[in-house]
Design an enzyme around this catalytic site. Structure first.
Site, mmCIF file in Angstrom:
data_model
loop_
_atom_site.group_PDB
_atom_site.id
_atom_site.type_symbol
_atom_site.label_atom_id
_atom_site.label_comp_id
_atom_site.label_asym_id
_atom_site.label_seq_id
_atom_site.Cartn_x
_atom_site.Cartn_y
_atom_site.Cartn_z
ATOM 1 N N HIS A 52 -1.113 0.707 7.596
ATOM 2 C CA HIS A 52 -1.691 0.809 6.249
ATOM 3 C C HIS A 52 -1.567 2.239 5.732
ATOM 4 O O HIS A 52 -1.721 3.204 6.479
ATOM 5 C CB HIS A 52 -3.162 0.395 6.301
ATOM 6 C CG HIS A 52 -3.809 0.293 4.953
ATOM 7 N ND1 HIS A 52 -3.309 -0.496 3.941
ATOM 8 C CD2 HIS A 52 -4.910 0.893 4.436
ATOM 9 C CE1 HIS A 52 -4.085 -0.388 2.873
ATOM 10 N NE2 HIS A 52 -5.050 0.461 3.151
ATOM 11 N N CYS A 99 0.824 -1.211 0.000
ATOM 12 C CA CYS A 99 0.000 0.000 0.000
ATOM 13 C C CYS A 99 0.858 1.262 0.000
ATOM 14 O O CYS A 99 0.435 2.307 -0.506
ATOM 15 C CB CYS A 99 -0.949 -0.005 1.183
ATOM 16 S SG CYS A 99 -0.152 -0.297 2.777
#
Length: 797
Positions: free
Chosen positions: A749, A310
């Protein structure tokens, strides 16, 4: 008529070392899931689309390889009544490709212009090997979700103390506190201690670690992770790694614990890691709980998570939303670059990603997912898998070549270096030029007031974020859970003020020989078109850099940076002599307060002085980081020796080639210069020094030949130009941000928020769009996210 090429000597099955590109085209993102499928060359295993772009035929024309295997794949439709079940184990699911897809294959010959029987000649073995070979995407998936955990010498050679029966009531809480979860049993002596609170967000007071520090007992097992089949979390503090213990059953029985009777009550470390990676920490719903509607179209294409990727997807989305990158790499009407190995060519892969993100060709709902009539689920895109680009970016890099989560800002710097070093049609077409600007540093002797100016080119700034904790309100009725720290908000202006403020440095003046020191201040000499800003929100907690949620207030309206413009040399200012830069004092006087703090921690005085000298004599925290990074140095206990070429801000000449080598690794020139000075010019040690001093802005005092003009380039006609522009006003507006959730930049994330014009909305207005891997939606909580962004991109307006 049979094809004459089926028995060609060049026709052979792929070897395990060969890459087989059988999922998507190496020059675009058309794939085996498209109606026309994908043609895989049976000679070099290049994957080429055979739709309107027909990159497969283009490959045949350049390579003269006649035979291809056409692969078409159709997804077996899935009824989605609820969100997909989360993966709970760190392993590839047992579901096979045959369970998920219908696959058809056919062999074609371009020279014969006909289909070929797959059972003829050498084809059966070659076709079978191609279909069974691992692809780039599959290799990435395996590396992402499989973690090899092995025994170590400490678990294999574990010597336990005298056996005893540990009563069950003694296994209920930590031996040093009342914590009843996250409990770790020392397999050597049977002590029970709580774990570190960094793991998975579970509470802990690190009493297990304290026990290890006091006793040197290395191996512990997490009691709540024990299962009857012998699975458990084993941690070796000596290796600082998760390990396995082949004799775990016997080692536990030594303390009277029958593993067959144990019931797993807590998540394992790997399960918490996977859940953290899969958890949607960023809001995908409106305030009334409805799922956000996906956005599709040109510039609204998501990127699949390849497993902890990510950080890459977020940076790519921000970069390719910028006009400079779009103009350089998005050429929909031009043929792809002529490269013998497209998958190994950075130019080809950057243009492939630009086309994938910007064209809108792949931005449509996933038609393989059918939601039930009453289901609130809204199909998102499948997303594109930039596996080939990720491979090229990480090739030869110690961190980016792995499948671990990485620092998005470090990735940005590394990628900008790769782009700059790659060939461009003309030097002016390097899209990184949009990021470049010049900082001017001013040194002034405190005693004689003489000055020295130095210009240095940069493509980003890293600003410190001041930390001011709010007072905690202690509630006697609250639970035992440790309250989360809250911080007072700060403004972007305050951070910039600190970044550009003057500081005192310990240098001897070459003009007046005073050792009173210098004041040092850096300001903008020119401004870029795109200002990349990294907000540093970190603090040492238990000697571990921990991210702090300090809100930084950044508005949507343009703001002015004129106040941070350097005024250059002023009338009446006397310059320091050219022949000698400000050199280090012949005698080093350590910061007394910091020295006392370090000695109070138990470090020897010699080591304390070396650490303070190497870290700019600033504070104890920075010096402690240096000490931990250099504990194993063979000369760590050799008394500090000050020479003309040692120390921060020395006047030794740094080899330009060494600076260039470090620049190729993504290290800025100021940091490279200082690191090389601190390590005697050794590039390997200098790289280690940079990673040990991430907050050090580097050395601007190097006055070796040509250094003063490092920021200058020569324009046609011989005129010297500086990167960026010096005209005022310098007004900037926030255009995109990379946000991170998690206690560490190497976990958690990343997502991107980008300001864009949304289809079917007012053409004169822009809105914030959330890019969360393959999911692209209109953002609803951007004001909150802006406060905690990790990287900001500002456009000059």
């Amino acid at each position: 008529m049979a094809c004459k090429h089926v028995n060609s000597p060049e026709l052979r099955a792929p070897t395990p070392a060969q890459s087989v590109y059988r999922e998507d085209c190496t020059q675009c993102f058309d794939s085996i899931d498209d109606p026309t499928g994908l043609n895989v060359c049976l000679y070099c295993f290049h994957g080429g689309c055979c739709s309107d772009r027909d990159h497969a035929r283009l490959h045949h024309q350049t390579s003269k390889h006649p035979l291809v295997l056409n692969i078409k794949r159709t997804r077996k439709q899935t009824n989605r009544d609820e969100p997909p079940q989360k993966i709970s184990r760190l392993a590839i699911a047992a579901e096979t490709e045959e369970d998920r897809y219908y696959t058809t294959t056919a062999v074609q010959c371009y020279e014969c212009d006909a289909g070929v029987d797959k059972s003829s000649g050498k084809l059966p073995a070659v076709v079978d090997a191609v279909l069974k070979a691992n692809t780039f995407a599959r290799q990435a998936e395996v590396q992402a979700w499989e973690q090899e955990i092995t025994p170590c010498e400490h678990t294999l050679c574990l010597e336990q103390e005298s056996a005893r029966q540990i009563e069950s009531q003694d296994l209920g809480h930590c031996s040093l506190c009342e914590l009843k979860e996250n409990l770790w049993l020392c397999l050597q002596c049977g002590n029970l201690g709580c774990g570190r609170n960094q793991f998975g967000g579970v509470g802990g007071n690190s009493h297990g670690l304290k026990h290890t520090e006091l006793t040197s007992h290395a191996v512990a097992v997490k009691l709540g992770s024990l299962t009857p089949d012998g699975a458990a979390d084993i941690y070796c503090y000596a290796c600082n790694e998760e390990r396995t213990d082949p004799e775990l059953v016997a080692h536990l029985a030594h303390w009277g614990i029958n593993i067959a009777e144990r019931e797993k009550t807590e998540k394992s470390l790997t399960e918490m890691q996977i859940e953290q990676n899969l958890k949607w920490e960023f809001s995908m719903t409106t305030e009334d709980g409805k799922e956000l509607k996906p956005i599709f179209g040109e510039g609204f294409t998501g990127l699949k998570n390849l497993g902890n990727s990510c950080y890459l997807a977020s940076v790519l989305q921000c970069l390719f939303s910028m006009p400079a990158f779009a103009a350089r790499y998005y050429h929909p009407k031009e043929p792809p670059p002529s490269a013998p190995l497209p998958a190994e060519d950075l130019e080809t892969q950057l243009r492939k990603v630009a086309d994938g993100i910007l064209s809108g060709r792949y931005s449509y709902p996933d038609t393989d997912v059918v939601a039930s009539e009453d289901s609130p689920y809204i199909p998102h895109q499948k997303g594109l898998a930039p596996a080939m680009l990720k491979h090229l970016i990480g090739r030869g890099h110690e961190e980016f070549s792995t499948m671990r989560q990485q620092d998005a800002f470090e990735l940005l710097l590394h990628l900008l270096k790769l782009v700059t070093r790659s060939p461009h049609p003309t030097p002016g077409q390097d899209p990184v030029n949009a990021f470049r600007f010049v900082m001017e540093q001013r040194l002034q002797c405190i005693s004689c007031n003489r000055v020295r100016y130095r210009s240095d080119e940069q493509d980003n700034i890293s600003i410190p974020v001041p930390v001011r904790r709010k007072l905690r309100v202690i509630n006697s009725d609250s639970s035992d859970e440790k309250p989360k720290d809250e911080f007072e908000p700060v403004t972007l202006k305050e951070c910039l003020d600190i970044f550009t403020s003057a500081e005192e440095v310990e240098l001897a003046c070459p003009a007046c020989s005073s050792k009173a020191g210098f004041t040092k201040r850096s300001l903008f000499k020119t401004f870029p078109n795109v200002l990349a800003v990294n907000a540093r929100r970190f603090e040492l907690v238990n000697w571990v850099p921990t991210k702090l949620d300090v809100p930084v207030v950044v508005g949507d309206e343009p703001f002015n940076l004129d106040a941070y413009m350097s005024s250059g040399q002023q009338d009446g200012e006397d310059l320091l002599p050219e022949e000698a830069a400000a050199g280090p004092a012949s005698h080093f006087s350590p910061n007394q307060a910091a020295l006392e703090q370090l000695e109070a921690m138990g470090f020897p005085r010699v080591r304390c002085e070396k650490a303070l000298h190497a870290t700019g004599n600033t504070d104890a925290d920075t010096a402690v980081n240096w000490l931990f990074a250099h504990m194993e140095d063979p000369n760590i206990d050799v008394p500090l020796q000050i020479t003309a070429s040692s120390g921060s801000g020395g006047n030794s000449v740094v080899d330009a080639e060494s600076v260039e080598m470090m620049a190729a690794m993504g290290i800025g020139a100021p940091q490279a210069r200082k690191a090389l000075k601190e390590t005697g010019g050794d590039v390997n040690r200098a790289v280690d020094w940079v990673f040990s001093h991430p907050d050090d802005q580097g050395d601007f005092e190097d006055e070796s030949a040509g250094a003063a003009d490092a920021a200058a380039t020569t324009a046609p006609g011989g005129a010297t130009t500086l990167a960026g522009a010096s005209d005022l006003p310098a007004r900037f507006r926030l255009q995109s941000i990379v946000c991170h959730k998690g206690a560490s930049i190497h976990a958690g994330h990343y997502v991107a928020f980008i300001r864009k014009r949304i289809p079917d909305e007012r053409a004169d207005e822009e809105a914030w769009v959330l890019f969360n891997d393959e999911k692209v939606v209109k953002a609803v909580d951007v004001e909150e996210m802006k406060k905690f962004a990790y990287v900001y991109f500002f456009n000059r307006v």
